[in-house]
Design a protein around this motif. Sequence first.
Motif: not given
Length: 79
Positions: A9, A65, A79
């Motif tokens: 992430k 994403y 996220l």
Amino acid sequence: MSTPDIPQKAPYPVDVESGKKYFWCACGKSGNQPFCDGSHEGTDFTPLSYQAEESTTLYFCGCKYSQGVPLCDGSHAKL
Ligand code: FES
Ligand code: FES
């Protein structure tokens, strides 16, 4: 619709070369993040090609994403 794996992430900083093409991994399965190593085979994903316009450091999306793929747009924070 399939969802990508999330290798991390956070973005991957990469020193790109002007004029060179890069193939960003969209599926998240590559062992060579943030780039494609062919592991998407059998999934709905294909890599995204990106041609560098100048030699600089770019931050490729590691969460998969981003709304501005292949580069990180900060979406990983949600996220
Ligand atoms: Fe992920 Fe190819 S390995 S798109
Ligand atoms: Fe995917 Fe930042 S790492 S949006």
